[in-house]
Scaffold this motif. Sequence first.
Motif, PDB file in Angstrom:
ATOM      1  N   CYS A 129      -9.734   1.711  -0.292  1.00  0.00           N
ATOM      2  CA  CYS A 129      -8.617   1.081  -1.011  1.00  0.00           C
ATOM      3  C   CYS A 129      -7.784   2.125  -1.739  1.00  0.00           C
ATOM      4  CB  CYS A 129      -9.137   0.055  -2.001  1.00  0.00           C
ATOM      5  SG  CYS A 129      -9.770  -1.427  -1.247  1.00  0.00           S
ATOM      6  N   LEU A 130      -8.433   3.091  -2.360  1.00  0.00           N
ATOM      7  CA  LEU A 130      -7.718   4.128  -3.102  1.00  0.00           C
ATOM      8  C   LEU A 130      -6.892   5.009  -2.171  1.00  0.00           C
ATOM      9  CD1 LEU A 130      -7.203   5.543  -5.809  1.00  0.00           C
ATOM     10  CD2 LEU A 130      -9.166   6.992  -5.288  1.00  0.00           C
ATOM     11  N   ILE A 131      -7.464   5.417  -1.058  1.00  0.00           N
ATOM     12  CA  ILE A 131      -6.736   6.247  -0.099  1.00  0.00           C
ATOM     13  C   ILE A 131      -5.563   5.466   0.499  1.00  0.00           C
ATOM     14  CG2 ILE A 131      -6.927   7.389   2.150  1.00  0.00           C
ATOM     15  CD1 ILE A 131      -9.804   8.147   1.319  1.00  0.00           C
ATOM     16  N   GLY A 132      -5.776   4.200   0.790  1.00  0.00           N
ATOM     17  CA  GLY A 132      -4.682   3.375   1.299  1.00  0.00           C
ATOM     18  C   GLY A 132      -3.564   3.209   0.290  1.00  0.00           C
ATOM     19  N   THR A 133      -3.921   3.047  -0.982  1.00  0.00           N
ATOM     20  CA  THR A 133      -2.914   2.917  -2.036  1.00  0.00           C
ATOM     21  C   THR A 133      -2.119   4.199  -2.197  1.00  0.00           C
ATOM     22  OG1 THR A 133      -4.349   1.339  -3.174  1.00  0.00           O
ATOM     23  CG2 THR A 133      -2.556   2.297  -4.449  1.00  0.00           C
ATOM     24  N   GLY A 160      11.878   4.770   9.479  1.00  0.00           N
ATOM     25  CA  GLY A 160      11.059   3.887  10.312  1.00  0.00           C
ATOM     26  C   GLY A 160       9.602   4.313  10.348  1.00  0.00           C
ATOM     27  N   TYR A 161       9.366   5.621  10.478  1.00  0.00           N
ATOM     28  CA  TYR A 161       7.988   6.128  10.472  1.00  0.00           C
ATOM     29  C   TYR A 161       7.310   5.864   9.132  1.00  0.00           C
ATOM     30  CZ  TYR A 161       8.656   8.653  14.859  1.00  0.00           C
ATOM     31  OH  TYR A 161       8.882   8.992  16.164  1.00  0.00           O
ATOM     32  N   LEU A 162       8.022   6.096   8.038  1.00  0.00           N
ATOM     33  CA  LEU A 162       7.428   5.882   6.716  1.00  0.00           C
ATOM     34  C   LEU A 162       7.112   4.413   6.482  1.00  0.00           C
ATOM     35  CD1 LEU A 162       9.498   8.335   4.516  1.00  0.00           C
ATOM     36  CD2 LEU A 162       7.096   8.512   5.146  1.00  0.00           C
ATOM     37  N   LEU A 163       7.998   3.527   6.905  1.00  0.00           N
ATOM     38  CA  LEU A 163       7.728   2.102   6.727  1.00  0.00           C
ATOM     39  C   LEU A 163       6.558   1.648   7.594  1.00  0.00           C
ATOM     40  CD1 LEU A 163      11.295   0.581   6.448  1.00  0.00           C
ATOM     41  CD2 LEU A 163       9.589   0.844   4.658  1.00  0.00           C
ATOM     42  N   SER A 164       6.444   2.177   8.803  1.00  0.00           N
ATOM     43  CA  SER A 164       5.306   1.836   9.663  1.00  0.00           C
ATOM     44  C   SER A 164       3.998   2.329   9.064  1.00  0.00           C
ATOM     45  CB  SER A 164       5.484   2.437  11.048  1.00  0.00           C
ATOM     46  OG  SER A 164       6.599   1.887  11.679  1.00  0.00           O
ATOM     47  N   LEU A 165       4.005   3.536   8.536  1.00  0.00           N
ATOM     48  CA  LEU A 165       2.803   4.072   7.896  1.00  0.00           C
ATOM     49  C   LEU A 165       2.453   3.279   6.648  1.00  0.00           C
ATOM     50  CD1 LEU A 165       0.693   6.289   8.170  1.00  0.00           C
ATOM     51  CD2 LEU A 165       2.158   7.757   6.815  1.00  0.00           C
ATOM     52  N   ALA A 166       3.452   2.841   5.900  1.00  0.00           N
ATOM     53  CA  ALA A 166       3.198   2.019   4.715  1.00  0.00           C
ATOM     54  C   ALA A 166       2.589   0.672   5.102  1.00  0.00           C
ATOM     55  CB  ALA A 166       4.494   1.817   3.933  1.00  0.00           C
ATOM     56  N   GLU A 167       3.048   0.093   6.202  1.00  0.00           N
ATOM     57  CA  GLU A 167       2.470  -1.166   6.667  1.00  0.00           C
ATOM     58  C   GLU A 167       1.007  -0.996   7.054  1.00  0.00           C
ATOM     59  OE1 GLU A 167       5.036  -2.235   9.850  1.00  0.00           O
ATOM     60  OE2 GLU A 167       6.641  -2.912   8.530  1.00  0.00           O
ATOM     61  N   ILE A 168       0.703   0.084   7.743  1.00  0.00           N
ATOM     62  CA  ILE A 168      -0.686   0.343   8.147  1.00  0.00           C
ATOM     63  C   ILE A 168      -1.561   0.571   6.925  1.00  0.00           C
ATOM     64  CG2 ILE A 168      -2.176   1.975   9.373  1.00  0.00           C
ATOM     65  CD1 ILE A 168       0.209   2.363  11.331  1.00  0.00           C
ATOM     66  N   ALA A 169      -1.047   1.313   5.946  1.00  0.00           N
ATOM     67  CA  ALA A 169      -1.811   1.545   4.718  1.00  0.00           C
ATOM     68  C   ALA A 169      -2.051   0.236   3.979  1.00  0.00           C
ATOM     69  CB  ALA A 169      -1.075   2.535   3.820  1.00  0.00           C
ATOM     70  N   GLY A 170      -1.063  -0.657   3.997  1.00  0.00           N
ATOM     71  CA  GLY A 170      -1.238  -1.958   3.365  1.00  0.00           C
ATOM     72  C   GLY A 170      -2.344  -2.770   4.017  1.00  0.00           C
ATOM     73  N   VAL A 171      -2.467  -2.673   5.330  1.00  0.00           N
ATOM     74  CA  VAL A 171      -3.543  -3.371   6.034  1.00  0.00           C
ATOM     75  C   VAL A 171      -4.898  -2.801   5.634  1.00  0.00           C
ATOM     76  CG1 VAL A 171      -4.543  -3.785   8.320  1.00  0.00           C
ATOM     77  CG2 VAL A 171      -2.096  -4.064   7.964  1.00  0.00           C
ATOM     78  N   PHE A 172      -5.004  -1.472   5.505  1.00  0.00           N
ATOM     79  CA  PHE A 172      -6.260  -0.866   5.073  1.00  0.00           C
ATOM     80  C   PHE A 172      -6.621  -1.297   3.659  1.00  0.00           C
ATOM     81  CE2 PHE A 172      -5.738   2.168   8.591  1.00  0.00           C
ATOM     82  CZ  PHE A 172      -7.033   2.153   9.071  1.00  0.00           C
ATOM     83  N   ILE A 173      -5.632  -1.403   2.789  1.00  0.00           N
ATOM     84  CA  ILE A 173      -5.893  -1.857   1.425  1.00  0.00           C
ATOM     85  C   ILE A 173      -6.422  -3.290   1.450  1.00  0.00           C
ATOM     86  CG2 ILE A 173      -4.815  -2.422  -0.786  1.00  0.00           C
ATOM     87  CD1 ILE A 173      -2.839  -0.135  -0.222  1.00  0.00           C
ATOM     88  N   ALA A 174      -5.788  -4.137   2.239  1.00  0.00           N
ATOM     89  CA  ALA A 174      -6.208  -5.538   2.308  1.00  0.00           C
ATOM     90  C   ALA A 174      -7.628  -5.670   2.855  1.00  0.00           C
ATOM     91  CB  ALA A 174      -5.230  -6.331   3.174  1.00  0.00           C
ATOM     92  N   PHE A 175      -7.945  -4.910   3.900  1.00  0.00           N
ATOM     93  CA  PHE A 175      -9.304  -4.958   4.436  1.00  0.00           C
ATOM     94  C   PHE A 175     -10.319  -4.422   3.429  1.00  0.00           C
ATOM     95  CE2 PHE A 175      -7.620  -5.116   8.922  1.00  0.00           C
ATOM     96  CZ  PHE A 175      -8.101  -6.386   9.164  1.00  0.00           C
ATOM     97  N   GLY A 176      -9.974  -3.378   2.707  1.00  0.00           N
ATOM     98  CA  GLY A 176     -10.887  -2.842   1.706  1.00  0.00           C
ATOM     99  C   GLY A 176     -11.165  -3.832   0.592  1.00  0.00           C
ATOM    100  N   VAL A 177     -10.129  -4.519   0.151  1.00  0.00           N
ATOM    101  CA  VAL A 177     -10.307  -5.533  -0.893  1.00  0.00           C
ATOM    102  C   VAL A 177     -11.132  -6.705  -0.369  1.00  0.00           C
ATOM    103  CG1 VAL A 177      -9.068  -7.215  -2.301  1.00  0.00           C
ATOM    104  CG2 VAL A 177      -8.248  -4.878  -2.158  1.00  0.00           C
ATOM    105  N   LEU A 178     -10.861  -7.117   0.863  1.00  0.00           N
ATOM    106  CA  LEU A 178     -11.624  -8.212   1.456  1.00  0.00           C
ATOM    107  C   LEU A 178     -13.094  -7.850   1.608  1.00  0.00           C
ATOM    108  CD1 LEU A 178     -11.541 -11.015   2.801  1.00  0.00           C
ATOM    109  CD2 LEU A 178     -11.092  -9.842   4.953  1.00  0.00           C
ATOM    110  N   ILE A 179     -13.365  -6.665   2.093  1.00  0.00           N
ATOM    111  CA  ILE A 179     -14.756  -6.222   2.250  1.00  0.00           C
ATOM    112  C   ILE A 179     -15.434  -6.125   0.894  1.00  0.00           C
ATOM    113  CG2 ILE A 179     -16.183  -4.248   2.897  1.00  0.00           C
ATOM    114  CD1 ILE A 179     -14.194  -3.808   5.214  1.00  0.00           C
TER     115      ILE A 179
END
Length: 85
Positions: free
Chosen positions: A48-52, A8-27
């Motif tokens: 984006c790289l750190i989020g990936t 559960g913790y890993l999936l939550s962290l993966a979701e948060i990282a995915g949001v950072f990737i999306a914001f980085g790409v959008l910016i």
Amino acid sequence: MTNDVAIGYLLSLAEIAGVFIAFGVLIGALHKNVGTSPQRQASAAAACLIGTLTLLACLLPLLLQAFGVAQIWLYSSMAFLLLIG
């Protein structure tokens, strides 16, 4: 910590990282049209790289567990260290 809680913790962290990737790409996409400084573009690319990398590090133990690898945390930690090293 039980295995279900760790998943559960890993999936939550993966979701948060995915949001950072999306914001980085959008910016990055919005600022490329405006003509911002290369330093700001580099910082968006770094986010984006750190989020990936974080996303991969979170999903790797779950992938190894799905294939039945015995020492999940040892192998996934070693793989992540090799990836960032």
